[in-house]
Design a protein around this motif. Sequence first.
Motif, PDB file in Angstrom:
ATOM      1  N   UNK A   1     -98.462  51.898  -8.008  1.00 27.81           N
ATOM      2  CA  UNK A   1     -97.519  50.928  -7.440  1.00 27.81           C
ATOM      3  C   UNK A   1     -97.444  51.124  -5.931  1.00 27.81           C
ATOM      4  N   UNK A   2     -97.556  50.035  -5.195  1.00 29.49           N
ATOM      5  CA  UNK A   2     -97.394  50.089  -3.746  1.00 29.49           C
ATOM      6  C   UNK A   2     -95.907  49.945  -3.451  1.00 29.49           C
ATOM      7  N   UNK A   3     -95.357  50.947  -2.786  1.00 26.05           N
ATOM      8  CA  UNK A   3     -93.915  50.981  -2.495  1.00 26.05           C
ATOM      9  C   UNK A   3     -93.686  51.025  -0.992  1.00 26.05           C
ATOM     10  N   UNK A   4     -92.500  50.584  -0.591  1.00 19.11           N
ATOM     11  CA  UNK A   4     -92.099  50.561   0.817  1.00 19.11           C
ATOM     12  C   UNK A   4     -90.694  51.125   0.938  1.00 19.11           C
TER      13      UNK A   4
ATOM     14  N   UNK B   1    -107.939  51.541  -1.393  1.00  8.89           N
ATOM     15  CA  UNK B   1    -107.429  52.496  -0.417  1.00  8.89           C
ATOM     16  C   UNK B   1    -106.170  51.930   0.241  1.00  8.89           C
ATOM     17  N   UNK B   2    -105.177  52.767   0.452  1.00  3.21           N
ATOM     18  CA  UNK B   2    -103.850  52.313   0.892  1.00  3.21           C
ATOM     19  C   UNK B   2    -103.883  51.615   2.248  1.00  3.21           C
ATOM     20  N   UNK B   3    -104.662  52.092   3.198  1.00  2.00           N
ATOM     21  CA  UNK B   3    -104.701  51.452   4.524  1.00  2.00           C
ATOM     22  C   UNK B   3    -105.199  50.016   4.398  1.00  2.00           C
ATOM     23  N   UNK B   4    -106.216  49.806   3.606  1.00  2.00           N
ATOM     24  CA  UNK B   4    -106.755  48.464   3.387  1.00  2.00           C
ATOM     25  C   UNK B   4    -105.716  47.543   2.742  1.00  2.00           C
ATOM     26  N   UNK B   5    -105.037  48.039   1.720  1.00  2.00           N
ATOM     27  CA  UNK B   5    -104.052  47.228   1.000  1.00  2.00           C
ATOM     28  C   UNK B   5    -102.855  46.902   1.889  1.00  2.00           C
ATOM     29  N   UNK B   6    -102.323  47.893   2.579  1.00  2.00           N
ATOM     30  CA  UNK B   6    -101.151  47.678   3.429  1.00  2.00           C
ATOM     31  C   UNK B   6    -101.489  46.730   4.581  1.00  2.00           C
ATOM     32  N   UNK B   7    -102.642  46.887   5.180  1.00  2.00           N
ATOM     33  CA  UNK B   7    -103.063  45.967   6.244  1.00  2.00           C
ATOM     34  C   UNK B   7    -103.099  44.534   5.732  1.00  2.00           C
ATOM     35  N   UNK B   8    -103.672  44.341   4.547  1.00  2.00           N
ATOM     36  CA  UNK B   8    -103.746  43.006   3.957  1.00  2.00           C
ATOM     37  C   UNK B   8    -102.356  42.431   3.688  1.00  2.00           C
TER      38      UNK B   8
END
Length: 120
Positions: free
Chosen positions: A43-46, A78-85
């Motif tokens: 899960x991507x969380x903020x 990869x998290x950097x790719x997902x967060x950037x998108x």
Amino acid sequence: MTKSVELKRATMVYGPDDDPYIYELFEGVLFDRSYFFYLENGMLCLRHVRKIDQLDHPHLYVDGDSGGLQLAKNVQREIVEVVTEVIERLRSKDGLTFLLDELLWLHGRTHIELNLVNTK
């Protein structure tokens, strides 16, 4: 021309929850000095975070009591790719479009309480 997304790797200390001596560490990426994105079980969380003022730990942050958001499930990239998108996609929307396209159509959601009227 769109502004580039600047992310830096960081670690967040979270807790304690039930036991006052148990904390968790999460590795993720920091955006705009106080917004921490991390993956937990896919899960991507903020969360909003605050920097720890210790010279020995320049990349350590603590949870800023924000409550946090779950932004996506089953993330495998990869998290950097997902967060950037995600950031680039959200930057391209205005507030009303986000409200109508994203928040209103969340699957399996209950009512969301927002406080959008400043003077009542």
